[in-house]
Design a protein around this motif. Structure first.
Motif, PDB file in Angstrom:
ATOM      1  N   VAL A 142       2.439   0.132  -6.761  1.00 61.15           N
ATOM      2  CA  VAL A 142       1.395   0.996  -7.323  1.00 61.15           C
ATOM      3  C   VAL A 142       0.519   1.477  -6.184  1.00 61.15           C
ATOM      4  O   VAL A 142       0.333   0.777  -5.191  1.00 61.15           O
ATOM      5  N   SER A 143      -0.024   2.684  -6.320  1.00 59.49           N
ATOM      6  CA  SER A 143      -0.682   3.297  -5.183  1.00 59.49           C
ATOM      7  C   SER A 143      -1.742   4.287  -5.638  1.00 59.49           C
ATOM      8  O   SER A 143      -1.676   4.843  -6.742  1.00 59.49           O
ATOM      9  N   THR A 144      -2.735   4.525  -4.764  1.00 68.29           N
ATOM     10  CA  THR A 144      -3.770   5.529  -5.011  1.00 68.29           C
ATOM     11  C   THR A 144      -4.428   5.862  -3.674  1.00 68.29           C
ATOM     12  O   THR A 144      -4.081   5.286  -2.629  1.00 68.29           O
ATOM     13  N   ASP A 145      -5.388   6.776  -3.684  1.00 65.57           N
ATOM     14  CA  ASP A 145      -6.087   7.137  -2.458  1.00 65.57           C
ATOM     15  C   ASP A 145      -7.527   7.521  -2.753  1.00 65.57           C
ATOM     16  O   ASP A 145      -7.907   7.756  -3.897  1.00 65.57           O
ATOM     17  N   ASP A 146      -8.343   7.556  -1.692  1.00 70.06           N
ATOM     18  CA  ASP A 146      -9.706   8.084  -1.784  1.00 70.06           C
ATOM     19  C   ASP A 146      -9.907   9.056  -0.632  1.00 70.06           C
ATOM     20  O   ASP A 146      -8.933   9.554  -0.057  1.00 70.06           O
ATOM     21  N   ASP A 147     -11.144   9.319  -0.258  1.00 66.18           N
ATOM     22  CA  ASP A 147     -11.404  10.315   0.785  1.00 66.18           C
ATOM     23  C   ASP A 147     -11.021   9.833   2.188  1.00 66.18           C
ATOM     24  O   ASP A 147     -10.885  10.649   3.101  1.00 66.18           O
ATOM     25  N   PHE A 148     -10.853   8.522   2.360  1.00 62.03           N
ATOM     26  CA  PHE A 148     -10.646   7.980   3.699  1.00 62.03           C
ATOM     27  C   PHE A 148      -9.334   7.224   3.873  1.00 62.03           C
ATOM     28  O   PHE A 148      -8.781   7.181   4.967  1.00 62.03           O
ATOM     29  N   ASN A 149      -8.847   6.598   2.802  1.00 63.12           N
ATOM     30  CA  ASN A 149      -7.678   5.735   2.908  1.00 63.12           C
ATOM     31  C   ASN A 149      -6.747   5.919   1.727  1.00 63.12           C
ATOM     32  O   ASN A 149      -7.146   6.440   0.674  1.00 63.12           O
ATOM     33  N   ALA A 150      -5.509   5.460   1.909  1.00 61.87           N
ATOM     34  CA  ALA A 150      -4.565   5.310   0.812  1.00 61.87           C
ATOM     35  C   ALA A 150      -4.267   3.827   0.662  1.00 61.87           C
ATOM     36  O   ALA A 150      -4.327   3.065   1.643  1.00 61.87           O
ATOM     37  N   TYR A 151      -3.935   3.402  -0.570  1.00 65.08           N
ATOM     38  CA  TYR A 151      -3.737   1.985  -0.860  1.00 65.08           C
ATOM     39  C   TYR A 151      -2.415   1.810  -1.607  1.00 65.08           C
ATOM     40  O   TYR A 151      -2.053   2.626  -2.455  1.00 65.08           O
ATOM     41  N   TYR A 152      -1.713   0.702  -1.282  1.00 63.82           N
ATOM     42  CA  TYR A 152      -0.417   0.430  -1.891  1.00 63.82           C
ATOM     43  C   TYR A 152      -0.297  -1.078  -2.073  1.00 63.82           C
ATOM     44  O   TYR A 152      -0.535  -1.857  -1.135  1.00 63.82           O
ATOM     45  N   VAL A 153       0.111  -1.501  -3.274  1.00 57.29           N
ATOM     46  CA  VAL A 153       0.265  -2.935  -3.529  1.00 57.29           C
ATOM     47  C   VAL A 153       1.452  -3.142  -4.464  1.00 57.29           C
ATOM     48  O   VAL A 153       1.754  -2.301  -5.319  1.00 57.29           O
ATOM     49  N   PRO A 205       6.974  -1.001 -12.112  1.00 56.98           N
ATOM     50  CA  PRO A 205       5.595  -0.835 -11.650  1.00 56.98           C
ATOM     51  C   PRO A 205       4.603  -0.618 -12.782  1.00 56.98           C
ATOM     52  O   PRO A 205       4.949  -0.111 -13.841  1.00 56.98           O
ATOM     53  N   GLY A 206       3.373  -1.031 -12.527  1.00 58.41           N
ATOM     54  CA  GLY A 206       2.258  -0.739 -13.416  1.00 58.41           C
ATOM     55  C   GLY A 206       1.524   0.493 -12.909  1.00 58.41           C
ATOM     56  O   GLY A 206       2.150   1.514 -12.613  1.00 58.41           O
ATOM     57  N   ALA A 207       0.201   0.387 -12.760  1.00 58.10           N
ATOM     58  CA  ALA A 207      -0.582   1.533 -12.286  1.00 58.10           C
ATOM     59  C   ALA A 207      -1.812   1.047 -11.537  1.00 58.10           C
ATOM     60  O   ALA A 207      -2.360  -0.026 -11.829  1.00 58.10           O
ATOM     61  N   MET A 208      -2.232   1.817 -10.547  1.00 58.00           N
ATOM     62  CA  MET A 208      -3.478   1.566  -9.816  1.00 58.00           C
ATOM     63  C   MET A 208      -4.217   2.889  -9.679  1.00 58.00           C
ATOM     64  O   MET A 208      -3.623   3.914  -9.344  1.00 58.00           O
ATOM     65  N   LEU A 209      -5.526   2.861  -9.944  1.00 54.13           N
ATOM     66  CA  LEU A 209      -6.344   4.074  -9.843  1.00 54.13           C
ATOM     67  C   LEU A 209      -7.588   3.791  -9.021  1.00 54.13           C
ATOM     68  O   LEU A 209      -8.160   2.692  -9.072  1.00 54.13           O
ATOM     69  N   ASN A 210      -8.009   4.803  -8.277  1.00 55.07           N
ATOM     70  CA  ASN A 210      -9.279   4.740  -7.568  1.00 55.07           C
ATOM     71  C   ASN A 210     -10.379   5.216  -8.495  1.00 55.07           C
ATOM     72  O   ASN A 210     -10.310   6.311  -9.055  1.00 55.07           O
ATOM     73  N   VAL A 211     -11.393   4.368  -8.702  1.00 51.09           N
ATOM     74  CA  VAL A 211     -12.525   4.717  -9.567  1.00 51.09           C
ATOM     75  C   VAL A 211     -13.773   4.756  -8.689  1.00 51.09           C
ATOM     76  O   VAL A 211     -14.351   3.719  -8.360  1.00 51.09           O
ATOM     77  N   PRO A 212     -14.207   5.942  -8.264  1.00 52.06           N
ATOM     78  CA  PRO A 212     -15.310   6.044  -7.310  1.00 52.06           C
ATOM     79  C   PRO A 212     -16.683   5.776  -7.897  1.00 52.06           C
ATOM     80  O   PRO A 212     -17.645   5.583  -7.156  1.00 52.06           O
ATOM     81  N   LYS A 213     -16.804   5.767  -9.212  1.00 55.16           N
ATOM     82  CA  LYS A 213     -18.117   5.692  -9.855  1.00 55.16           C
ATOM     83  C   LYS A 213     -18.809   4.345  -9.656  1.00 55.16           C
ATOM     84  O   LYS A 213     -20.035   4.277  -9.577  1.00 55.16           O
ATOM     85  N   PHE A 214     -18.056   3.265  -9.596  1.00 54.54           N
ATOM     86  CA  PHE A 214     -18.653   1.932  -9.617  1.00 54.54           C
ATOM     87  C   PHE A 214     -18.529   1.254  -8.258  1.00 54.54           C
ATOM     88  O   PHE A 214     -17.589   1.483  -7.505  1.00 54.54           O
ATOM     89  N   GLY A 215     -19.506   0.366  -7.963  1.00 55.96           N
ATOM     90  CA  GLY A 215     -19.512  -0.350  -6.703  1.00 55.96           C
ATOM     91  C   GLY A 215     -20.105   0.475  -5.581  1.00 55.96           C
ATOM     92  O   GLY A 215     -20.402   1.656  -5.731  1.00 55.96           O
ATOM     93  N   VAL A 216     -20.258  -0.157  -4.419  1.00 54.98           N
ATOM     94  CA  VAL A 216     -20.849   0.509  -3.261  1.00 54.98           C
ATOM     95  C   VAL A 216     -19.925   1.603  -2.724  1.00 54.98           C
ATOM     96  O   VAL A 216     -20.363   2.701  -2.391  1.00 54.98           O
TER      97      VAL A 216
END
Length: 509
Positions: A142-153, A205-216
């Motif tokens: 599962v994978s996602t990205d934000d403005d600076f990085n991409a993530y895969y697990v 696979p399941g799913a992974m999403l980047n949620v920018p609203k919460f956390g620092v």
């Protein structure tokens, strides 16, 4: 620009939404004898279309950049590059199976904004940056990205994903790709297994999403695959820690190979939609849309008649409230082996494309550019309207609570009551001051008359020989109304109590 009808791969393809285009890459067609589709397709979202008449753009990949199955796409917004990572060799015919697994690499596609673009190797044998020797290329994670990085697990590695791979094993850790440095690293022990459950059998696979609203710095949210849907896995990007939170409401049955998208309607909530999927031991008819609303961690099921069971597809949400679903296999037949289901599949969606209205919760066969922006579906709106808190009744940990309900927004009842009492006291004191000044002004003419009489009768000047003048209109005290207007204290403006309808709300995080 040339557009044409193109057969979209219905198995193992990957797609990504970039500005006004959806780009589709890799995968295989229905016929089991065909090999991987080695081209990148484009769907234009700046025009209206129906799935029966839609024309797509097509860009061929260079021979050295063979598209794979179960690869993942990331978008580097700053440099306008779509990266392709991971994947395994085609399942295709026997000739394809005997092909040597390509050397591990990461390729980048630079879109031109018109559905086309060019591929180039970013990391690999022909690049200045070599693929890390301590990382095996995985597939189906599962994978996602934000403005600076991409993530895969998650996912798996074997000889079809990497030349150095052995038997199929779970891919360890959280892989992070930094867009600025083009560096790939394993940055964390995996707190989520999106492909392999504890018994070691492939779960999909399941799913992974980047949620920018919460956390620092935002959070990563994972679900499904080898995990249950009543437990939501969270990765705090700022603290670099794995957490979890229990969800309530309409909990989906276990499943993998579903599609998932996230969208935000207001500053208060963020919704994650999932559709379809499959599981070996439950009903194959998984044409369902479930919605997870954050921060309530409440799940809802869309109320519609099941018609399009599907798994292995991708979904993409637009701000005008439409979810475009692409590819996948018909899930109306129950098979243990996905490749059998793939052969039997007769796609009920023309060109393998469906559109879901995320507000009215209805499927349709067309995309509209002038559709209204996403708004909370009625069921979710009613839930938040009927509950005094938009948070779960119980948090799994203090760390999770801090992500969604920071201390700055956690007012106790005593604090709230103190604010109300202070406001009332302010109004009362303000009223008394206004009455005092008005009463003083009323008595002043009589006092002036007495002073004049005394001066005339004594024949001596008064000590304050300079006449005492009343404050002019511009010097009088003023108060500020709720609308921002200035009113002179003592005029005809009335003071009103706080109405019963007024509420004190928590500060939104």
């Amino acid at each position: 620009m040339v557009q044409r009808r193109v057969k979209i791969a219905n198995r193992s393809s990957e797609a990504i939404l970039v500005d006004q285009w959806i780009y589709i890459d890799g995968g295989e067609h229905k016929s089991h004898s065909e090999t991987t589709v080695n081209e990148t397709l484009g769907i234009d979202l700046s025009i209206d279309w129906k799935n029966s008449t839609l024309n797509l753009t097509a860009v061929s990949r260079p021979p050295a950049s063979l598209a794979l199955n179960w690869q993942r796409l990331w978008w580097d917004r700053s440099h306008n590059i779509i990266y392709c990572f991971g994947g395994e060799r085609s399942y295709g015919n026997e000739a394809a199976k005997n092909l040597q697994t390509p050397l591990s690499s990461i390729w980048g596609f630079t879109p031109d904004g018109e559905g086309r673009g060019a591929w180039a190797e970013v990391i690999g044998p022909s690049s200045d940056i070599l693929f890390p020797s301590n990382i095996l290329r995985p597939a189906a994670g599962v994978s996602t990205d934000d403005d600076f990085n991409a993530y895969y697990v998650g996912g798996f590695t074997d000889t079809a994903t990497s030349r150095d791979g052995g038997g199929a094993v779970a891919s360890p850790g959280l892989l992070t790709f930094n867009f600025e440095s083009s560096s790939l690293s394993n940055t964390s022990d995996g707190g989520y297994q999106g492909c392999y459950p504890t018994n070691g059998q492939w779960a999909g696979p399941g799913a992974m999403l980047n949620v920018p609203k919460f956390g620092v710095e935002g959070i990563l949210v994972m679900m499904g695959g080898a995990g249950m849907f009543n437990n939501i896995t969270i990765f705090d990007k700022h603290a670099h820690s794995w957490l979890s939170q229990t969800a309530t409401g309409s909990i989906p049955d276990p499943r993998s190979l579903f599609c998932a998208v996230g969208i935000q309607a207001s500053k208060y909530s963020y919704e994650i939609f999932i559709h379809g999927g499959r599981h070996d031991t439950i009903s194959p008819n998984l044409d369902e849309v479930f919605i997870l609303s954050l921060p309530a961690f409440r799940r809802f099921r869309a109320n519609y008649t099941s018609v399009y069971p599907r798994f292995g597809h991708t979904c993409h949400s637009t701000q005008n409230g439409q979810m475009v679903a692409i590819g996948g296999l018909d899930g109306s037949h129950h098979h243990i082996d996905m490749r059998d289901a793939w052969n039997d599949s007769a796609d009920p969606w023309t060109q393998g494309i469906g559109v879901f209205d995320m507000t009215s919760l209805e499927w349709k066969d067309s995309y509209q550019t002038n559709a209204s922006n996403y708004a909370l579906p009625n069921a979710i709106k009613q839930y938040y309207g009927q509950n005094t808190s938009r948070y779960p009744s119980e948090w799994t940990s203090a760390e999770v609570r801090e992500l969604f309900q920071p201390k700055s927004s956690q007012m106790s009842r005593g604090v709230k009551a103190g604010i109300v009492i202070s406001c009332v006291a302010f109004l009362v004191v303000g009223g008394l001051v206004a009455w005092f000044l008005w009463n003083r002004k009323k008595k002043r003419p009589a006092a002036e008359g007495q002073r004049t009489s005394l001066k005339e009768s004594s024949g001596f000047p008064m000590l304050d020989s300079v006449p005492v003048a009343e404050l002019s209109a511009v010097d009088r005290p003023w108060e500020v109304s709720d609308s921002g207007q200035l009113f002179e204290i003592g005029d005809s403006r009335q003071l009103f109590e706080i109405s019963n309808a007024a509420e004190v709300h928590e500060t939104d995080s």
